[in-house]
Motif scaffolding. Structure first.
Motif, PDB file in Angstrom:
ATOM      1  N   GLY A 131      -6.516  -6.909  10.933  1.00 19.62           N
ATOM      2  CA  GLY A 131      -5.945  -5.969   9.899  1.00 19.62           C
ATOM      3  C   GLY A 131      -5.449  -7.168   8.819  1.00 19.62           C
ATOM      4  O   GLY A 131      -5.664  -6.538   7.530  1.00 19.62           O
ATOM      5  N   ARG A 132      -4.714  -8.151   9.036  1.00 19.29           N
ATOM      6  CA  ARG A 132      -4.419  -9.167   8.101  1.00 19.29           C
ATOM      7  C   ARG A 132      -5.317 -10.036   7.532  1.00 19.29           C
ATOM      8  O   ARG A 132      -5.345 -10.233   6.262  1.00 19.29           O
ATOM      9  CB  ARG A 132      -3.052 -10.113   8.705  1.00 19.29           C
ATOM     10  N   GLU A 134      -8.428  -8.637   6.759  1.00 21.00           N
ATOM     11  CA  GLU A 134      -9.034  -7.730   5.949  1.00 21.00           C
ATOM     12  C   GLU A 134      -8.244  -7.514   4.737  1.00 21.00           C
ATOM     13  O   GLU A 134      -8.715  -7.844   3.637  1.00 21.00           O
ATOM     14  CB  GLU A 134      -9.378  -6.522   6.930  1.00 21.00           C
ATOM     15  N   GLN A 135      -6.822  -7.595   5.077  1.00 22.73           N
ATOM     16  CA  GLN A 135      -6.189  -7.212   3.692  1.00 22.73           C
ATOM     17  C   GLN A 135      -6.140  -8.761   2.864  1.00 22.73           C
ATOM     18  O   GLN A 135      -6.269  -8.544   1.561  1.00 22.73           O
ATOM     19  CB  GLN A 135      -4.851  -7.001   4.340  1.00 22.73           C
ATOM     20  N   ALA A 136      -6.150  -9.755   3.504  1.00 17.53           N
ATOM     21  CA  ALA A 136      -6.031 -11.122   2.657  1.00 17.53           C
ATOM     22  C   ALA A 136      -7.478 -11.285   1.965  1.00 17.53           C
ATOM     23  O   ALA A 136      -7.518 -11.585   0.784  1.00 17.53           O
ATOM     24  CB  ALA A 136      -5.912 -12.276   3.731  1.00 17.53           C
ATOM     25  N   LYS A 138      -9.498  -8.898   0.736  1.00 18.37           N
ATOM     26  CA  LYS A 138      -9.148  -7.815  -0.242  1.00 18.37           C
ATOM     27  C   LYS A 138      -8.280  -8.362  -1.304  1.00 18.37           C
ATOM     28  O   LYS A 138      -8.664  -8.387  -2.549  1.00 18.37           O
ATOM     29  CB  LYS A 138      -8.701  -6.616   0.254  1.00 18.37           C
ATOM     30  N   ASP A 139      -7.506  -9.196  -0.941  1.00 17.68           N
ATOM     31  CA  ASP A 139      -6.368  -9.707  -1.957  1.00 17.68           C
ATOM     32  C   ASP A 139      -7.114 -10.876  -2.477  1.00 17.68           C
ATOM     33  O   ASP A 139      -6.986 -11.147  -3.803  1.00 17.68           O
ATOM     34  CB  ASP A 139      -5.028 -10.325  -1.258  1.00 17.68           C
ATOM     35  N   TRP A 143     -13.702  -9.400   0.202  1.00 15.50           N
ATOM     36  CA  TRP A 143     -13.878  -8.436   1.192  1.00 15.50           C
ATOM     37  C   TRP A 143     -15.215  -7.922   1.151  1.00 15.50           C
ATOM     38  O   TRP A 143     -16.085  -7.998   1.961  1.00 15.50           O
ATOM     39  CB  TRP A 143     -12.822  -7.412   1.587  1.00 15.50           C
ATOM     40  N   ASN A 147     -17.645  -8.760   4.445  1.00 13.74           N
ATOM     41  CA  ASN A 147     -17.146  -7.959   5.489  1.00 13.74           C
ATOM     42  C   ASN A 147     -18.007  -7.734   6.586  1.00 13.74           C
ATOM     43  O   ASN A 147     -17.874  -7.545   7.786  1.00 13.74           O
ATOM     44  CB  ASN A 147     -16.681  -6.653   5.113  1.00 13.74           C
ATOM     45  N   LYS A 174       1.388 -14.562   3.429  1.00 13.86           N
ATOM     46  CA  LYS A 174       2.441 -14.158   2.501  1.00 13.86           C
ATOM     47  C   LYS A 174       3.423 -15.013   1.978  1.00 13.86           C
ATOM     48  O   LYS A 174       4.539 -15.055   2.345  1.00 13.86           O
ATOM     49  CB  LYS A 174       3.243 -12.825   3.414  1.00 13.86           C
ATOM     50  N   ASP A 205       2.586 -10.008  -6.573  1.00 15.18           N
ATOM     51  CA  ASP A 205       3.185 -10.398  -5.081  1.00 15.18           C
ATOM     52  C   ASP A 205       3.646 -11.653  -4.833  1.00 15.18           C
ATOM     53  O   ASP A 205       4.212 -11.812  -3.838  1.00 15.18           O
ATOM     54  CB  ASP A 205       1.930 -10.043  -4.083  1.00 15.18           C
TER      55      ASP A 205
END
Length: 260
Positions: A131-132, A134-136, A138-139, A143, A147, A174, A205
């Motif tokens: 999950g982390r 994938e999110q990174a 995307k950020d 992705w 993917n 983060k 962020d």
């Protein structure tokens, strides 16, 4: 509000009699982009690399003054120049990430590149890691492009994709600040534009400091600009003021191309 406060900071390389940076005072503000501009050899990258103590990979450097970093949990400023222990350096570089001029993907899969820092931070759960990652990605605006090949080597990506992968790897843990050392100088205009858009999005962020030789880039994406020359900070202000109404003649000469 500053996330980093640099006060009376000087830096001297080993076996050199004079400091490369002299009495620098400036702030890196929270959720803003701060650009460092100036001619080659003026100290921009030296200052940037001081902000996460990466110089300390090589012994003998001398620091004076303070570089205070805001601790999110305590809301107190802590001087990173006081750091001495190896585990403190690792923690610092997770909190203050760095992206270099040349993309530096690790010779491993795309997934493992992004998961690397997360594993060092102690995350072992596979679903959390997935999950982390994938999110990174995307950020990092990557992705959709990767993917379906996360298990493939990162070395097969284009230069622009590799740089976005490095950004995703930094973002994954983060950090509070990300330092960019001429991140688009080796990229084509389309990849450069993609990275610039990404930085503007990321500042929601994270706080960003970027060294750039491209003054148009600095004026396009930064909120604050520092002009440096021969180890001195000549002028530091909001970007609009630096480019439209500089206070120092040296700054004006550099911005308008009359320098030197």
């Amino acid at each position: 509000m500053p996330v980093m406060n640099i006060q009376d900071f000087s830096f001297t390389y080993p076996n050199v009699s004079h400091p490369s940076l002299k009495n620098i005072n400036m702030k890196i503000r929270k959720n803003k982009i701060t650009a460092l501009i100036g001619p080659s050899g003026c100290g921009k990258s030296t200052l940037l690399r001081s902000m996460n103590r990466i110089h300390d990979l090589y012994p003998g450097n001398r620091y004076e003054g303070t570089i205070d970093l805001l601790n999110d949990s305590t809301q107190k400023m802590e001087n990173i120049l006081d750091i001495k222990k190896e585990n403190e350096f690792i923690e610092l570089r997770q909190r203050v990430g760095m992206i270099f001029q040349k993309p530096t993907p690790f010779p491993m899969s795309i997934f493992d590149n992004v998961a690397y820092g997360l594993k060092i931070a102690g995350i072992k759960n596979k679903s959390e890691l997935a999950g982390r990652v994938e999110q990174a990605l995307k950020d990092g605006a990557l992705w959709k492009e990767v993917n379906d090949r996360l298990d493939k080597s990162a070395m097969g990506l284009s230069g622009g994709q590799q740089q976005r992968l490095c950004i995703a790897r930094a973002v994954a843990v983060k950090p509070e600040v990300i330092l960019f050392d001429e991140p688009t100088s080796a990229l084509d205009p389309i990849s450069t534009g993609a990275i610039e858009e990404l930085l503007v999005e990321l500042k929601k962020d994270v706080s960003i400091a970027i060294v750039t030789h491209n003054m148009q880039q600095a004026s396009r994406i930064s909120d604050y600009t520092a002009f440096m020359y021969l180890g001195d900070l000549i002028e530091f202000d909001k970007t609009e003021s630096i480019f439209l109404n500089p206070k120092e003649k040296q700054t004006e000469d550099y911005i308008t191309g009359r320098f030197g």
